[in-house]
Design a protein around this motif. Structure first.
Motif, mmCIF file in Angstrom:
data_model
loop_
_atom_site.group_PDB
_atom_site.id
_atom_site.type_symbol
_atom_site.label_atom_id
_atom_site.label_comp_id
_atom_site.label_asym_id
_atom_site.label_seq_id
_atom_site.Cartn_x
_atom_site.Cartn_y
_atom_site.Cartn_z
ATOM 1 N N ARG A 108 0.919 -1.154 -0.085
ATOM 2 C CA ARG A 108 0.197 -0.187 -0.076
ATOM 3 C C ARG A 108 0.846 1.208 0.059
ATOM 4 N NH1 ARG A 108 -4.367 -2.262 4.483
ATOM 5 N NH2 ARG A 108 -5.386 -3.593 3.082
ATOM 6 N N GLY A 109 1.809 1.309 0.910
ATOM 7 C CA GLY A 109 2.808 2.390 1.058
ATOM 8 C C GLY A 109 3.515 2.666 -0.504
ATOM 9 N N ASP A 110 4.017 1.700 -1.082
ATOM 10 C CA ASP A 110 4.728 1.629 -2.237
ATOM 11 C C ASP A 110 3.667 2.094 -3.470
ATOM 12 O OD1 ASP A 110 7.465 0.933 -1.653
ATOM 13 O OD2 ASP A 110 7.211 -0.860 -2.204
ATOM 14 N N ALA A 111 2.657 1.934 -3.396
ATOM 15 C CA ALA A 111 1.458 2.299 -4.275
ATOM 16 C C ALA A 111 1.407 3.855 -4.018
ATOM 17 C CB ALA A 111 0.195 1.631 -4.094
ATOM 18 N N ASP A 119 8.745 6.892 13.326
ATOM 19 C CA ASP A 119 10.013 7.423 13.466
ATOM 20 C C ASP A 119 10.501 7.789 11.868
ATOM 21 O OD1 ASP A 119 12.562 8.298 14.476
ATOM 22 O OD2 ASP A 119 13.193 6.519 13.639
ATOM 23 N N LEU A 120 10.517 6.765 11.075
ATOM 24 C CA LEU A 120 10.898 7.022 9.809
ATOM 25 C C LEU A 120 9.846 8.201 9.019
ATOM 26 C CD1 LEU A 120 11.272 3.327 8.585
ATOM 27 C CD2 LEU A 120 13.079 5.170 8.601
ATOM 28 N N LEU A 121 8.635 8.175 9.107
ATOM 29 C CA LEU A 121 7.851 9.189 8.674
ATOM 30 C C LEU A 121 8.187 10.611 9.096
ATOM 31 C CD1 LEU A 121 4.491 7.080 8.044
ATOM 32 C CD2 LEU A 121 6.302 7.854 6.336
ATOM 33 N N LEU A 150 17.174 12.671 3.560
ATOM 34 C CA LEU A 150 16.444 11.842 2.858
ATOM 35 C C LEU A 150 17.066 10.437 2.368
ATOM 36 C CD1 LEU A 150 14.634 14.328 0.580
ATOM 37 C CD2 LEU A 150 13.286 13.001 2.154
ATOM 38 N N SER A 151 18.058 10.559 2.329
ATOM 39 C CA SER A 151 18.923 9.354 1.936
ATOM 40 C C SER A 151 19.015 8.552 3.136
ATOM 41 C CB SER A 151 20.416 9.788 1.686
ATOM 42 O OG SER A 151 21.059 8.513 1.426
ATOM 43 N N ASP A 152 19.208 8.888 4.258
ATOM 44 C CA ASP A 152 19.150 8.245 5.402
ATOM 45 C C ASP A 152 17.524 7.655 5.741
ATOM 46 O OD1 ASP A 152 21.844 8.600 6.145
ATOM 47 O OD2 ASP A 152 21.045 10.358 7.544
ATOM 48 N N VAL A 153 16.692 8.317 5.318
ATOM 49 C CA VAL A 153 15.159 7.965 5.801
ATOM 50 C C VAL A 153 14.890 7.013 4.571
ATOM 51 C CG1 VAL A 153 12.848 8.452 5.449
ATOM 52 C CG2 VAL A 153 14.214 9.791 6.768
ATOM 53 N N GLY A 154 15.516 7.155 3.477
ATOM 54 C CA GLY A 154 15.395 6.097 2.285
ATOM 55 C C GLY A 154 15.912 4.790 2.671
ATOM 56 N N ALA A 155 17.101 4.791 3.233
ATOM 57 C CA ALA A 155 17.759 3.428 3.569
ATOM 58 C C ALA A 155 16.951 2.628 4.659
ATOM 59 C CB ALA A 155 19.225 3.804 4.189
ATOM 60 N N GLY A 156 16.483 3.712 5.403
ATOM 61 C CA GLY A 156 15.511 2.846 6.624
ATOM 62 C C GLY A 156 14.457 2.263 5.872
ATOM 63 N N LEU A 157 13.651 2.951 4.951
ATOM 64 C CA LEU A 157 12.628 2.398 4.434
ATOM 65 C C LEU A 157 12.732 1.265 3.558
ATOM 66 C CD1 LEU A 157 10.961 5.831 3.188
ATOM 67 C CD2 LEU A 157 10.039 4.195 5.003
ATOM 68 N N ARG A 158 13.775 1.265 2.816
ATOM 69 C CA ARG A 158 14.338 0.141 2.124
ATOM 70 C C ARG A 158 14.534 -0.977 3.065
ATOM 71 N NH1 ARG A 158 16.763 3.937 -0.436
ATOM 72 N NH2 ARG A 158 18.825 3.584 0.393
ATOM 73 N N ASP A 159 15.002 -0.814 4.191
ATOM 74 C CA ASP A 159 15.399 -1.739 5.368
ATOM 75 C C ASP A 159 14.108 -2.468 5.928
ATOM 76 O OD1 ASP A 159 17.209 -3.373 6.795
ATOM 77 O OD2 ASP A 159 16.212 -2.178 8.576
ATOM 78 N N TYR A 160 13.048 -1.673 5.747
ATOM 79 C CA TYR A 160 11.756 -2.147 5.943
ATOM 80 C C TYR A 160 11.199 -3.112 5.196
ATOM 81 C CZ TYR A 160 7.284 -2.305 8.367
ATOM 82 O OH TYR A 160 6.158 -2.813 8.970
ATOM 83 N N GLY A 161 11.598 -2.714 4.092
ATOM 84 C CA GLY A 161 11.012 -3.899 3.051
ATOM 85 C C GLY A 161 10.382 -2.814 1.725
ATOM 86 N N THR A 171 10.117 -1.244 -1.890
ATOM 87 C CA THR A 171 10.923 -0.990 -2.873
ATOM 88 C C THR A 171 10.772 -0.009 -3.656
ATOM 89 O OG1 THR A 171 9.202 -2.220 -4.388
ATOM 90 C CG2 THR A 171 10.889 -3.413 -3.271
ATOM 91 N N ILE A 172 9.748 1.031 -3.457
ATOM 92 C CA ILE A 172 9.469 2.268 -4.468
ATOM 93 C C ILE A 172 9.621 3.444 -3.109
ATOM 94 C CG2 ILE A 172 7.841 3.775 -5.451
ATOM 95 C CD1 ILE A 172 6.713 1.273 -6.586
ATOM 96 N N CYS A 173 9.190 3.440 -2.063
ATOM 97 C CA CYS A 173 9.262 4.278 -1.315
ATOM 98 C C CYS A 173 10.896 4.539 -0.670
ATOM 99 C CB CYS A 173 8.312 4.432 0.044
ATOM 100 S SG CYS A 173 6.439 4.497 -0.107
ATOM 101 N N GLY A 174 11.433 5.480 -0.569
ATOM 102 C CA GLY A 174 12.859 5.484 -0.203
ATOM 103 C C GLY A 174 13.805 5.363 -1.287
ATOM 104 N N THR A 175 13.262 5.582 -2.501
ATOM 105 C CA THR A 175 14.025 5.387 -3.576
ATOM 106 C C THR A 175 14.473 6.819 -4.428
ATOM 107 O OG1 THR A 175 12.559 4.637 -5.164
ATOM 108 C CG2 THR A 175 13.951 3.093 -4.205
#
Length: 145
Positions: free
Chosen positions: A31-34, A90-92, A128-139, A141-145
């Motif tokens: 849902r988030g990636d959408a 925290d990420l958001l 934003l790069s740090d947040v993106g890494a956290g989002l990708r680590d969470y799973g 694939t689109i959010c955080g790129t």
């Protein structure tokens, strides 16, 4: 209806209401990636400013920040998987802080303050790069790129 039966029915209703109220991590990420896909498509339509054009840079950064603010509002409305609320919150929150930094960069650019705008832009991009890494680590694939 006897009182104990009413209480039992109410208790059962609370149990049923609680079932399925928390999505799985995969569902949340999907849902988030959408949401992020929609934002990415809108951002791709923004025309990047010419280097050194501070008024255009200010407009570009403001438009980008507006898109991400809308994205954040939508992500914050999603039900979060059990046990992940604090991590995701925290990420958001950190993403919101990064967007605030980019808004300060836009304001500096609008005032013609090249060095301040550049410094704030660099800071915001790092955040934003740090947040993106956290989002990708969470799973994601689109959010955080």
């Amino acid at each position: 209806m006897p009182r104990h039966r009413t209480i039992a029915l109410l208790a059962g209703a609370f149990v049923v209401a609680g079932c399925g109220s928390s999505p799985s991590r995969d569902t949340y990420v999907s849902r988030g990636d959408a949401i992020c896909k929609t934002t990415a498509a809108a951002q791709a339509k923004l025309k990047a400013p010419a280097k050194g054009n501070l008024p255009a840079t200010a407009r570009y950064l403001t438009a980008s920040a507006d898109l991400v603010d809308k994205e954040l509002a939508q992500l914050r409305q999603l039900s979060r998987p059990n046990g992940d609320g604090q991590r995701l919150g925290d990420l958001l929150s950190r993403e919101g802080d990064a967007i605030a930094t980019l808004r300060r960069a836009a304001a500096a650019a609008a005032r013609g303050l090249q060095k301040s705008a550049d410094d704030l832009l660099t800071q915001g991009q790092g955040e934003l790069s740090d947040v993106g890494a956290g989002l990708r680590d969470y799973g994601f694939t689109i959010c955080g790129t």
